[in-house]
Design a protein around this motif. Sequence first.
Motif, PDB file in Angstrom:
ATOM      1  N   ASP A  78       9.668  75.992  26.339  1.00 22.15           N
ATOM      2  CA  ASP A  78      10.232  75.973  24.668  1.00 22.15           C
ATOM      3  C   ASP A  78      10.564  74.729  23.698  1.00 22.15           C
ATOM      4  N   GLU A  82       9.014  76.117  19.923  1.00 22.35           N
ATOM      5  CA  GLU A  82       9.810  75.339  18.498  1.00 22.35           C
ATOM      6  C   GLU A  82       8.717  74.616  17.770  1.00 22.35           C
ATOM      7  N   LYS A 188      19.184  69.418  33.112  1.00 25.17           N
ATOM      8  CA  LYS A 188      20.181  70.262  33.362  1.00 25.17           C
ATOM      9  C   LYS A 188      20.495  70.922  34.202  1.00 25.17           C
ATOM     10  N   LYS A 227      26.532  69.677  26.637  1.00 28.08           N
ATOM     11  CA  LYS A 227      25.397  71.208  25.526  1.00 28.08           C
ATOM     12  C   LYS A 227      26.654  72.473  26.421  1.00 28.08           C
ATOM     13  N   TYR A 228      27.216  73.030  26.048  1.00 23.32           N
ATOM     14  CA  TYR A 228      27.621  73.933  27.300  1.00 23.32           C
ATOM     15  C   TYR A 228      27.825  75.336  25.596  1.00 23.32           C
ATOM     16  N   ARG A 229      27.381  75.983  26.178  1.00 23.89           N
ATOM     17  CA  ARG A 229      26.586  77.288  25.354  1.00 23.89           C
ATOM     18  C   ARG A 229      26.819  77.383  24.714  1.00 23.89           C
ATOM     19  N   ASN A 230      25.747  76.100  23.825  1.00 20.69           N
ATOM     20  CA  ASN A 230      24.995  76.016  22.686  1.00 20.69           C
ATOM     21  C   ASN A 230      26.487  75.869  21.977  1.00 20.69           C
ATOM     22  N   LYS A 231      27.107  75.001  22.446  1.00 20.98           N
ATOM     23  CA  LYS A 231      28.156  74.250  21.894  1.00 20.98           C
ATOM     24  C   LYS A 231      28.108  71.861  22.259  1.00 20.98           C
ATOM     25  N   TYR A 232      28.335  71.492  21.095  1.00 16.11           N
ATOM     26  CA  TYR A 232      28.115  70.301  21.859  1.00 16.11           C
ATOM     27  C   TYR A 232      29.184  69.327  21.768  1.00 16.11           C
ATOM     28  N   GLU A 269      24.510  71.107  29.833  1.00 18.57           N
ATOM     29  CA  GLU A 269      23.084  70.305  30.068  1.00 18.57           C
ATOM     30  C   GLU A 269      23.673  68.862  29.474  1.00 18.57           C
TER      31      GLU A 269
END
Length: 308
Positions: A78, A82, A188, A227-232, A269
Amino acid sequence: MEYLKINLEYKSSKDNIVIALGNFDGMHLGHRKLIDELNSVKLKRNLKTAVLLFENHSKNVVLKKEFPRIMSFSDKIDTLTELSIDYIFSIEFDDKFRNLTSKEFLEFLTNNLRVSHIVVGEDYTFGVDRGKVNVISNFTDNNGISLSVVPSLKYDGYKISSRNIIKDIENGNLKPVNFLLGRYYSLKGNVESGFRRGHKLGYPTANLKLSFNYVIPKDGVYFTKTKYRNKYYFSFTSVGNNPTFNNKNVSIETHIFDFDKEIYDEEIEFFFIERFRDNEKFDSVEKLKEQLSLDREKCNELIKTYSD
């Protein structure tokens, strides 16, 4: 980025490649220096960039023991994606690969992967005969390819290395860890059901089941981001065996601020920002609740600092 899973019989159709070599555990500032040199050579000579990754850590194979690491293999993929690396070659570090001599390995790079330029750190060692940079230099001089040797970086008087960063993680010393990684250290995994004591205390927690054998920070309470579903979300995290309740096993539990979703079995995460106290054994549940309230106040202060 093109990902290529290979073995020792692999013959590449690519050419004009500049390749960086190393274990790349953590992708710390020293590793980033290798990537900088990789990109510099690419621009100067119009080459394609590549990194050779081991699917398993070489130390685990040599010592026949699973050691915790900073990053999983997929984490490395990953990160390199990037960084816009052109090719990622991945290969299993097995006994056959381990028993290659340094010359055989270099011949594999040039004949099989068609490498034109090699980038390594100055302390890079490889092959069953423990070849060093001078071995690569002699080989490249005699085979029409070129070499970049990147000097080791130092921080606070010691060499930047995955080994030293792991020691700091295990000691809960996050300031140098996060600086040298260029990010907050993270773990994670999936959320698993716990004892649900947090709900009763007014601080429901997400209990992490690790997806990889990550290095676990020192027991204690940490200010974190989740981090959950791309939100912090800001949070605080307890690492340890909950001495008040005499748990036998170490757990990683996080109370996420302003969050009321049921997320069992979902991926999550935790990012470790700052350690602010040791674990304590409290005489009563009420004393523990008082401390958790103080922990929340401490985190509210830290949120002001880390929200800027």
